[in-house]
Design an enzyme around this catalytic site. Structure first.
Site, PDB file in Angstrom:
ATOM      1  N   TYR A 134       0.816  -1.215   0.000  1.00  0.00           N
ATOM      2  CA  TYR A 134       0.000   0.000   0.000  1.00  0.00           C
ATOM      3  C   TYR A 134       0.849   1.264   0.000  1.00  0.00           C
ATOM      4  O   TYR A 134       0.308   2.373  -0.095  1.00  0.00           O
ATOM      5  CB  TYR A 134      -0.941  -0.003   1.199  1.00  0.00           C
ATOM      6  CG  TYR A 134      -2.105  -0.937   1.024  1.00  0.00           C
ATOM      7  CD1 TYR A 134      -3.370  -0.466   0.706  1.00  0.00           C
ATOM      8  CD2 TYR A 134      -1.935  -2.317   1.149  1.00  0.00           C
ATOM      9  CE1 TYR A 134      -4.434  -1.328   0.536  1.00  0.00           C
ATOM     10  CE2 TYR A 134      -2.994  -3.182   0.980  1.00  0.00           C
ATOM     11  CZ  TYR A 134      -4.237  -2.693   0.674  1.00  0.00           C
ATOM     12  OH  TYR A 134      -5.295  -3.555   0.499  1.00  0.00           O
ATOM     13  N   LYS A 204       3.107 -14.142   6.025  1.00  0.00           N
ATOM     14  CA  LYS A 204       3.424 -15.106   4.971  1.00  0.00           C
ATOM     15  C   LYS A 204       4.946 -15.240   4.882  1.00  0.00           C
ATOM     16  O   LYS A 204       5.556 -15.208   3.812  1.00  0.00           O
ATOM     17  CB  LYS A 204       2.818 -14.639   3.635  1.00  0.00           C
ATOM     18  CG  LYS A 204       2.807 -15.698   2.543  1.00  0.00           C
ATOM     19  CD  LYS A 204       1.933 -16.895   2.860  1.00  0.00           C
ATOM     20  CE  LYS A 204       1.959 -17.899   1.692  1.00  0.00           C
ATOM     21  NZ  LYS A 204       1.306 -19.170   2.053  1.00  0.00           N
ATOM     22  N   ASP A 244      -2.510 -18.080   5.215  1.00  0.00           N
ATOM     23  CA  ASP A 244      -3.497 -18.995   4.645  1.00  0.00           C
ATOM     24  C   ASP A 244      -4.023 -19.970   5.693  1.00  0.00           C
ATOM     25  O   ASP A 244      -5.212 -20.329   5.682  1.00  0.00           O
ATOM     26  CB  ASP A 244      -2.938 -19.731   3.424  1.00  0.00           C
ATOM     27  CG  ASP A 244      -1.541 -20.261   3.625  1.00  0.00           C
ATOM     28  OD1 ASP A 244      -0.765 -19.634   4.357  1.00  0.00           O
ATOM     29  OD2 ASP A 244      -1.202 -21.296   3.033  1.00  0.00           O
ATOM     30  N   ASP A 268      -6.132  -6.455   5.138  1.00  0.00           N
ATOM     31  CA  ASP A 268      -7.257  -6.123   4.275  1.00  0.00           C
ATOM     32  C   ASP A 268      -8.117  -7.361   4.045  1.00  0.00           C
ATOM     33  O   ASP A 268      -9.347  -7.330   4.200  1.00  0.00           O
ATOM     34  CB  ASP A 268      -6.723  -5.576   2.949  1.00  0.00           C
ATOM     35  CG  ASP A 268      -7.769  -4.792   2.175  1.00  0.00           C
ATOM     36  OD1 ASP A 268      -8.936  -4.761   2.597  1.00  0.00           O
ATOM     37  OD2 ASP A 268      -7.417  -4.204   1.134  1.00  0.00           O
TER      38      ASP A 268
END
Length: 379
Positions: A134, A204, A244, A268
């Site tokens: 972002y 991640k 995930d 988000d």
């Protein structure tokens, strides 16, 4: 009389309807709860109307008002098409350094949910607000800048893994020690102050080893250094999870998580997914906060919805609940609680705007204005 001045951006599209509903209900809740407290709403310009009249989407006076008063409420804003500011929301967050996007997720009795036990979904997401992709550092395919960037990473940095360099666009993902530390610090303080059992670092890092992996590493280091006694005593548990896996676990065993600390893009996805479990983004509040500067702006988490603007059917609860978050931030918890109670009573009875009522077995659809009147009656 304790009077607090709160700058408010009315917003575009459905903005005028949801902000009007919010101000009306909050004012009524304050009158109901206190004899000596009130909010003076200060309208400040932003968005399409500001551009049409002032030639800018985000006037300096608006940023100055938020900084001066330390608080703010905003409706949804149009993102300009084409050139200029990528997103007015991102612009506000970055220019005022509102490094925490705070997204509490809770279920209200009576609201239909796609999961069997929405009552187990009770989390607060601390999403880093100023870094990650972002930051907006990217170059479009086919431009001289993209070519120059590829020439640098291939020629100077020895990068050989770009499969189609001539047609690729490129982006940079900054993640800093300082940005990580201040986010995790805020999440840990929140957990302790609110007697919540754990902070989960969601990342991640198995793939992005130095950015998201760094977030995990620096988060643990900060927690150990500054909250070691709380961790050793069992007052606070710090754990981490690959993003995930978290998205799966949040469906299967949401009760295992309370405070989530994560990076911008993950946050988000996560915050909207959790909102869906408790009834949708229409009842999802949010805030953008700099705890160090004491600056907080509360906002609806949905868009401008121009297709229903002015039709008196929009659900104002996202903006309203963000305003209620603001009351809690101010320490005016009694007023916040009467709004929560009124909303839940309304939902249990089946009274809601059409987006929620049509999913309820006992649903009774109300217009926006009638919903506001009904909530005020229930305060």
């Amino acid at each position: 009389m304790q009077k607090v001045i709160v700058p408010i951006i009315i917003g575009d599209g459905v903005g005028p309807e949801v902000t009007s509903a919010t101000m009306t209900i909050i004012d009524a809740a304050l009158t109901k709860t206190y004899s000596d407290r009130k909010i003076e709403w200060l309208t400040v310009p932003a968005g399409q109307k500001a551009f049409d009249t002032l030639g800018t989407y985000m006037p300096d006076e608006t940023l100055e008002a938020f900084t001066k008063y330390g608080l703010g409420l905003k409706g949804p804003l149009t993102t300009p098409v084409g050139g200029g500011i990528r997103s007015l929301n991102v612009y506000l967050r970055q220019n005022l350094d509102l490094y925490v996007c705070l997204r509490p997720v809770r279920w209200f009795k009576g609201v239909e949910s796609p999961v069997k036990h929405p009552e187990n979904v009770n989390m607060v997401v601390f999403r880093e607000n100023t870094e990650d992709i972002y930051a907006g550092i990217e170059w479009e395919s086919g431009t001289p800048e993209a070519r120059k960037f590829y020439d640098f990473i291939s020629g100077e940095m020895g990068v050989t893994k770009v499969r189609f360099p001539e047609t690729s666009s490129y982006g940079v993902k900054p993640v800093s020690i300082e940005g990580t530390q201040r986010l995790v610090r805020a999440a840990c303080k929140y957990a302790i102050e609110n007697k919540l059992p754990s902070v989960t670092l969601v990342h991640k890092g198995n793939i992005m080893k130095y950015t998201e992996g760094g977030f995990r590493k620096w988060g643990y280091e900060l927690a150990s250094k500054e909250f070691g006694e709380d961790i050793e005593s069992g007052k606070l548990v710090i754990k981490d999870l690959i993003c995930d896996a978290f998205l799966q676990n949040a469906l299967i065993k949401p009760e295992e998580y309370s405070v989530i600390a994560t990076l911008n893009l993950n946050g988000d996805y996560i915050s909207d997914m959790l909102a869906a479990q408790v009834g949708g983004i229409g009842i999802a509040p949010g805030a953008n906060i700099n705890y160090e500067k004491g600056l907080a702006i509360f906002e609806a988490t949905h868009g401008t919805a121009p297709d229903i603007a002015g039709k008196n059917i929009v659900n104002p609860c996202s903006n309203l609940l963000s305003g209620v978050m603001m009351l809690e931030h101010m320490g005016w918890n009694d007023a916040a609680e009467v709004v929560y109670s009124a909303l839940e009573k309304s939902f249990v009875e089946g009274y809601a705007t059409n987006d929620l009522a049509k999913l309820m077995s006992n649903g009774k659809s109300l217009s926006t204005s009638d919903f506001v009147k009904h909530i005020i009656e229930l305060l």
